[in-house]
Design a protein around this motif. Structure first.
Motif, short mmCIF file in Angstrom:
data_model
loop_
_atom_site.label_atom_id
_atom_site.label_comp_id
_atom_site.label_asym_id
_atom_site.label_seq_id
_atom_site.Cartn_x
_atom_site.Cartn_y
_atom_site.Cartn_z
N ASP A 1 0.83 -1.21 0.00
CA ASP A 1 0.00 0.00 0.00
C ASP A 1 0.86 1.25 0.00
O ASP A 1 1.92 1.30 0.62
CB ASP A 1 -0.90 -0.01 1.24
N VAL A 2 0.41 2.21 -0.73
CA VAL A 2 1.01 3.54 -0.69
C VAL A 2 -0.10 4.53 -0.36
O VAL A 2 -1.29 4.25 -0.59
CB VAL A 2 1.70 3.90 -2.02
N ASN A 3 0.27 5.70 0.11
CA ASN A 3 -0.74 6.71 0.52
C ASN A 3 -1.23 7.45 -0.72
O ASN A 3 -0.80 8.57 -1.01
CB ASN A 3 -0.11 7.65 1.54
N ASP A 4 -2.12 6.78 -1.42
CA ASP A 4 -2.61 7.38 -2.67
C ASP A 4 -4.09 7.78 -2.58
O ASP A 4 -4.71 8.14 -3.57
CB ASP A 4 -2.41 6.41 -3.85
N ASN A 5 -4.66 7.71 -1.40
CA ASN A 5 -6.07 8.08 -1.22
C ASN A 5 -6.21 9.07 -0.03
O ASN A 5 -5.66 8.78 1.06
CB ASN A 5 -6.94 6.86 -0.95
N ALA A 6 -6.93 10.21 -0.26
CA ALA A 6 -7.18 11.18 0.80
C ALA A 6 -8.41 10.74 1.61
O ALA A 6 -9.27 10.02 1.09
CB ALA A 6 -7.41 12.57 0.22
N PRO A 7 -8.47 11.18 2.89
CA PRO A 7 -9.65 10.83 3.72
C PRO A 7 -10.91 11.41 3.11
O PRO A 7 -10.89 12.50 2.52
CB PRO A 7 -9.33 11.43 5.07
N GLU A 8 -11.99 10.72 3.27
CA GLU A 8 -13.30 11.22 2.81
C GLU A 8 -14.21 11.45 4.03
O GLU A 8 -14.30 10.59 4.91
CB GLU A 8 -13.95 10.23 1.84
N ILE A 9 -14.89 12.62 4.11
CA ILE A 9 -15.78 12.96 5.20
C ILE A 9 -17.24 12.92 4.71
O ILE A 9 -17.55 13.48 3.69
CB ILE A 9 -15.48 14.37 5.78
#
Length: 416
Positions: free
Chosen positions: A408-416
């Motif tokens: 996994d890499v940090n390729d997704n931002a948090p969703e609210i």
């Protein structure tokens, strides 16, 4: 024949004078008395029987003269002893001691050796009894080999004998005296064999290659062996090195041998054989020559596809970031094959896998390099199990598994 003898003298007269002669000696002679003109008696020696010098070389005779007195007187008579020597005539021919001379000689007898001496005697004497020898009949070839001494009768070797060239010679020799009388005899020279020839071994035919799955008894070479000697010296036995999967068999043809397979062949263990064929004759000591008899056969064993490919690992593990770009190398798989040639040529590919996986990855057929074709997504699939196969040129296949872990890499931002 008559020979006059000296007369005896007696000074007495009349009856008391010389009255008679008497001869003693042997049967070859007799006495004849001839009357002279004055009435005197003249003795003559008469040859009564032919003389033979070989029977008696001389004769001793006694001539006695007696008067007519009473008693008769002989003591005063002249007694003459006559020794008669017989002159020889050439009435005897030479005679050989044997009608045939037979001699056996080995073929390696040295040049200059006396092989045999012929002898002859002649009972005459002087020139008529002197015997000389000569060759009466001989072949042209034998005349270059043998020499006869005219005085001694010795037959000498002029050049080397060769049993394999000729094993017997026949000569006719002549003995002649000074008066041209002669006798003949035969001389037979038999040559015996010695072990002077090594066997000669030749390859009539041979295979350059043989398959490792060839059946037992497959003929790989045909050999021809000969030895010019005879008997045990020419009796040749052949043998092979031990520890090789081949054996010798006598062929149906005389002087031929076959080299045949006698055990299993495995190219992966031994790819070629250095087979030494040895030929030795039955002489003592046996003759063999490494230059002639040591025959090396290089038999190249062709490969049968009896070995499948083998992967270096049964299972490979690799981790790959999900942001790896298409075209990235995942890893290299490798396999080996103990066969040779086409049977050892390996190509790579995937086994049965889902179409989705076949879209994500590709394997290079020659190198075994696995590459990424599409982007990965950790959130969608966290890992893949690839089934890779290696296939040789003979159709044998091996498999291995490749476990690909997606990081996994940090390729997704948090969703609210």
């Amino acid at each position: 024949s008559r020979f006059p003898l000296a007369e005896a003298r007696d000074p007495d007269l009349g009856r008391n004078s010389l009255q008679s002669y008497e001869l003693s000696g042997d049967e070859h002679f007799s006495l004849a008395v001839q009357a002279g003109p004055g009435g005197d008696q003249r003795p003559e020696l008469v040859l009564a029987k032919a003389l033979d010098r070989e029977e008696a070389a001389f004769h001793e005779l006694v001539l006695r003269a007696s008067d007519g007195g009473d008693p008769a007187r002989t003591g005063t008579a002249r007694i003459r002893v006559t020794r008669v020597t017989v002159r020889d005539a050439n009435d005897n021919a030479p005679v050989f001691s044997q009608a045939e001379y037979t001699v056996r000689v080995p073929e390696d007898v040295p040049v200059g050796s006396v092989l045999v001496t012929v002898t002859a005697t002649d009972t005459d004497e002087g020139l008529y009894g002197h015997v000389k020898f000569s060759i009466q009949k001989i072949t042209e070839k034998a005349s270059e080999i043998f020499l006869l001494d005219s005085e001694t009768g010795a037959i000498t070797l002029l050049r080397s004998l060769d049993f394999e060239e000729d094993d017997s010679y026949e000569l006719e020799v002549k003995a002649h005296d000074g008066g041209a009388l002669s006798d003949t005899a035969k001389v037979v020279v038999t040559v015996t064999d010695v072990n002077d020839n090594a066997p000669v071994l030749t390859v009539s035919s041979a295979l350059s290659e043989i398959s490792e799955d060839a059946q037992l008894g497959t003929v790989v070479a045909l050999l021809h062996v000969r030895d010019k000697d005879s008997g045990a010296n020419g009796d040749v036995r052949c043998s092979l090195d031990t520890g090789v999967p081949f054996r010798l068999e006598k062929s149906f043809k005389v002087y031929y041998y076959r080299v045949v397979t006698s055990g299993g062949l495995d190219r992966e263990q031994v790819s070629e054989y250095n087979v030494t064929v040895l030929a030795a004759d039955g002489g003592s000591p046996a003759l063999q020559s490494s230059a002639v008899l040591a025959l090396r056969l290089w038999i190249n064993v062709t490969d049968a596809n009896d070995n499948p490919p083998v992967f270096a690992q049964d299972r490979y593990r690799v981790s790959l970031r999900e942001d790896a770009p298409p075209g990235s190398t995942v890893l290299n798989v490798s396999a080996s094959d103990a066969d040779a040639g086409t049977n050892a040529h390996i190509t790579y590919g995937f086994g049965k896998m889902p179409a989705k996986m076949l879209q994500k990855f590709v394997v290079e057929t020659e190198s075994g390099t696995i590459s990424l074709q599409e982007e990965l997504d950790f959130e969608e699939t966290r890992g893949y199990m690839l089934l890779v196969e290696a296939r040789d040129g003979g159709g044998l296949v091996a498999h291995c598994k490749v476990e690909v872990e997606v990081l996994d890499v940090n390729d997704n931002a948090p969703e609210i």
